[in-house]
Design an enzyme around this catalytic site. Sequence first.
Site, PDB file in Angstrom:
ATOM      1  N   ASN A   1      39.365  45.999  41.536  1.00  0.00           N
ATOM      2  CA  ASN A   1      40.491  46.256  42.433  1.00  0.00           C
ATOM      3  C   ASN A   1      41.500  47.110  41.660  1.00  0.00           C
ATOM      4  O   ASN A   1      42.199  46.605  40.794  1.00  0.00           O
ATOM      5  CB  ASN A   1      41.111  44.920  42.870  1.00  0.00           C
ATOM      6  CG  ASN A   1      42.370  45.121  43.692  1.00  0.00           C
ATOM      7  OD1 ASN A   1      42.699  46.233  44.082  1.00  0.00           O
ATOM      8  ND2 ASN A   1      43.077  44.028  43.952  1.00  0.00           N
ATOM      9  N   TRP A   2      41.520  48.377  41.991  1.00  0.00           N
ATOM     10  CA  TRP A   2      42.385  49.303  41.233  1.00  0.00           C
ATOM     11  C   TRP A   2      43.856  49.159  41.610  1.00  0.00           C
ATOM     12  O   TRP A   2      44.714  49.768  40.982  1.00  0.00           O
ATOM     13  CB  TRP A   2      41.913  50.750  41.443  1.00  0.00           C
ATOM     14  CG  TRP A   2      40.550  51.042  40.875  1.00  0.00           C
ATOM     15  CD1 TRP A   2      39.779  50.189  40.120  1.00  0.00           C
ATOM     16  CD2 TRP A   2      39.787  52.247  40.998  1.00  0.00           C
ATOM     17  NE1 TRP A   2      38.592  50.801  39.775  1.00  0.00           N
ATOM     18  CE2 TRP A   2      38.581  52.072  40.305  1.00  0.00           C
ATOM     19  CE3 TRP A   2      40.024  53.470  41.648  1.00  0.00           C
ATOM     20  CZ2 TRP A   2      37.600  53.059  40.227  1.00  0.00           C
ATOM     21  CZ3 TRP A   2      39.046  54.462  41.575  1.00  0.00           C
ATOM     22  CH2 TRP A   2      37.849  54.252  40.868  1.00  0.00           C
ATOM     23  N   LYS A   3      44.119  48.412  42.675  1.00  0.00           N
ATOM     24  CA  LYS A   3      45.494  48.248  43.165  1.00  0.00           C
ATOM     25  C   LYS A   3      46.137  49.633  43.352  1.00  0.00           C
ATOM     26  O   LYS A   3      45.429  50.592  43.631  1.00  0.00           O
ATOM     27  CB  LYS A   3      46.273  47.336  42.225  1.00  0.00           C
ATOM     28  CG  LYS A   3      45.520  46.006  41.985  1.00  0.00           C
ATOM     29  CD  LYS A   3      46.329  44.943  41.331  1.00  0.00           C
ATOM     30  CE  LYS A   3      45.465  43.704  41.157  1.00  0.00           C
ATOM     31  NZ  LYS A   3      46.190  42.561  40.644  1.00  0.00           N
TER      32      LYS A   3
ATOM     33  N   HIS B   1      44.625  39.421  49.756  1.00  0.00           N
ATOM     34  CA  HIS B   1      44.978  39.438  48.332  1.00  0.00           C
ATOM     35  C   HIS B   1      46.362  38.814  48.167  1.00  0.00           C
ATOM     36  O   HIS B   1      47.234  38.976  49.017  1.00  0.00           O
ATOM     37  CB  HIS B   1      44.970  40.871  47.793  1.00  0.00           C
ATOM     38  CG  HIS B   1      45.036  40.896  46.301  1.00  0.00           C
ATOM     39  ND1 HIS B   1      46.228  40.768  45.624  1.00  0.00           N
ATOM     40  CD2 HIS B   1      44.073  40.980  45.352  1.00  0.00           C
ATOM     41  CE1 HIS B   1      45.983  40.783  44.314  1.00  0.00           C
ATOM     42  NE2 HIS B   1      44.672  40.911  44.133  1.00  0.00           N
TER      43      HIS B   1
ATOM     44  N   GLU C   1      48.790  39.648  46.503  1.00  0.00           N
ATOM     45  CA  GLU C   1      49.911  40.602  46.558  1.00  0.00           C
ATOM     46  C   GLU C   1      50.257  40.938  48.002  1.00  0.00           C
ATOM     47  O   GLU C   1      51.425  41.201  48.327  1.00  0.00           O
ATOM     48  CB  GLU C   1      49.571  41.842  45.709  1.00  0.00           C
ATOM     49  CG  GLU C   1      49.631  41.493  44.224  1.00  0.00           C
ATOM     50  CD  GLU C   1      48.667  42.226  43.329  1.00  0.00           C
ATOM     51  OE1 GLU C   1      48.156  43.294  43.706  1.00  0.00           O
ATOM     52  OE2 GLU C   1      48.401  41.701  42.210  1.00  0.00           O
TER      53      GLU C   1
ATOM     54  N   GLU D   1      41.554  33.554  43.266  1.00  0.00           N
ATOM     55  CA  GLU D   1      42.476  34.236  42.362  1.00  0.00           C
ATOM     56  C   GLU D   1      43.759  33.414  42.243  1.00  0.00           C
ATOM     57  O   GLU D   1      44.676  33.563  43.070  1.00  0.00           O
ATOM     58  CB  GLU D   1      42.813  35.638  42.903  1.00  0.00           C
ATOM     59  CG  GLU D   1      41.622  36.557  42.995  1.00  0.00           C
ATOM     60  CD  GLU D   1      42.029  38.034  42.870  1.00  0.00           C
ATOM     61  OE1 GLU D   1      41.324  38.746  42.149  1.00  0.00           O
ATOM     62  OE2 GLU D   1      43.035  38.446  43.466  1.00  0.00           O
TER      63      GLU D   1
ATOM     64  N   GLY E   1      47.319  39.406  36.443  1.00  0.00           N
ATOM     65  CA  GLY E   1      48.143  40.373  35.726  1.00  0.00           C
ATOM     66  C   GLY E   1      49.023  39.754  34.651  1.00  0.00           C
ATOM     67  O   GLY E   1      49.923  40.399  34.122  1.00  0.00           O
TER      68      GLY E   1
ATOM     69  N   SER F   1      43.167  38.055  35.309  1.00  0.00           N
ATOM     70  CA  SER F   1      43.106  38.336  33.871  1.00  0.00           C
ATOM     71  C   SER F   1      41.698  38.232  33.278  1.00  0.00           C
ATOM     72  O   SER F   1      41.537  37.822  32.127  1.00  0.00           O
ATOM     73  CB  SER F   1      44.099  37.454  33.106  1.00  0.00           C
ATOM     74  OG  SER F   1      45.429  37.737  33.503  1.00  0.00           O
TER      75      SER F   1
ATOM     76  N   GLY G   1      41.221  43.236  38.122  1.00  0.00           N
ATOM     77  CA  GLY G   1      42.357  44.137  38.308  1.00  0.00           C
ATOM     78  C   GLY G   1      42.492  45.071  37.120  1.00  0.00           C
ATOM     79  O   GLY G   1      41.761  46.061  36.987  1.00  0.00           O
ATOM     80  N   GLY G   2      43.414  44.760  36.233  1.00  0.00           N
ATOM     81  CA  GLY G   2      43.764  45.644  35.119  1.00  0.00           C
ATOM     82  C   GLY G   2      42.570  46.155  34.331  1.00  0.00           C
ATOM     83  O   GLY G   2      42.491  47.350  34.009  1.00  0.00           O
TER      84      GLY G   2
HETATM   85  P1  13P Z   1      44.116  41.203  36.961  1.00  0.00           P
HETATM   86  O1  13P Z   1      42.669  41.258  36.562  1.00  0.00           O
HETATM   87  O2  13P Z   1      44.908  42.404  36.550  1.00  0.00           O
HETATM   88  O3  13P Z   1      44.757  39.901  36.544  1.00  0.00           O
HETATM   89  O4  13P Z   1      44.151  41.230  38.572  1.00  0.00           O
HETATM   90  C1  13P Z   1      43.349  40.355  39.271  1.00  0.00           C
HETATM   91  C2  13P Z   1      43.387  40.732  40.687  1.00  0.00           C
HETATM   92  O5  13P Z   1      44.371  40.555  41.369  1.00  0.00           O
HETATM   93  C3  13P Z   1      42.192  41.366  41.254  1.00  0.00           C
HETATM   94  O6  13P Z   1      42.278  41.435  42.644  1.00  0.00           O
END
Ligand code: 13P
Length: 253
Positions: free
Chosen positions: A9-11, A95, A97, A167, A173, A212, A233-234
């Site tokens: 997930n590149w956000k 998600h 977010e 999640e 993050g 993470s 994510g990251g």
């Molecule tokens: P991180 O891997 O950056 O913690 O993000 C997880 C995430 O929200 C994937 O959708």
Amino acid sequence: MRRPMVAGNWKMNGSRESITALLAEIKAGIGAVTGTDVVVCPPYVYLPEVRRQVDSMPIGLGAQDVSDQDSGAFTGEVSGAMLKDVGCTYVIVGHSERRNIYGEDDALTARKFAAARRHGLIPILCVGELLEEREQGVTEQVVARQLDAVIELEGVEALAQAVVAYEPVWAIGTGRTATPEQAQEVHAFIRARVAERNADVAAGLRILYGGSVNGGNAKDLFGRADIDGGLIGGASLKGGEFLTICNAAVQAG
Ligand code: 13P
């Protein structure tokens, strides 16, 4: 046996230039990733370009969100039909977010899940508790409520063509990963909750962990009985590390 899956997930990150470089790295190493579904979820505007760049590679395309509506006067929204049209197979719904920054509730998330299915997309349904909810000991109630909203609208059989991602919000993050034991406990709870309604659907349901995940902890997480891969994510923004995570899923599978 459930096929492992790793989705990046590149956000809201990237540019045409950075995405091209990232995909070049992933494409160079993807040949070694066998028996695992690898998916990337770029921002909407880059979907066609990513589709073009991964064409004929074993890399699936997912969107990060979808409208609950199908077409019409919904400024700023993107429909499931449009996502299908540009080559998406998957779409993330609910998600944290979206839920916590943009106020999307369980009912809207369930409608988005339904919209994804109407257009032949595989929803990746995100569930997970806030830190205060974990500290209050209500993790299972929260996850059950998020899951049940979808099951009540669409029926448990809908999960046969869906993926769930656990999640925990406090792990996203933050660098604070859930321990494999903590994650496994909630994954097992999710599977059991689905099994109460349909044991076959539960047995086949892929439940990804997100929060993470990195090249160092993926193998231990993915080795647990009910953790079928990850939503990253990251670490999905770094080609080499994303491939390390994909290879951890291969080894666990
Ligand atoms: P991180 O891997 O950056 O913690 O993000 C997880 C995430 O929200 C994937 O959708």
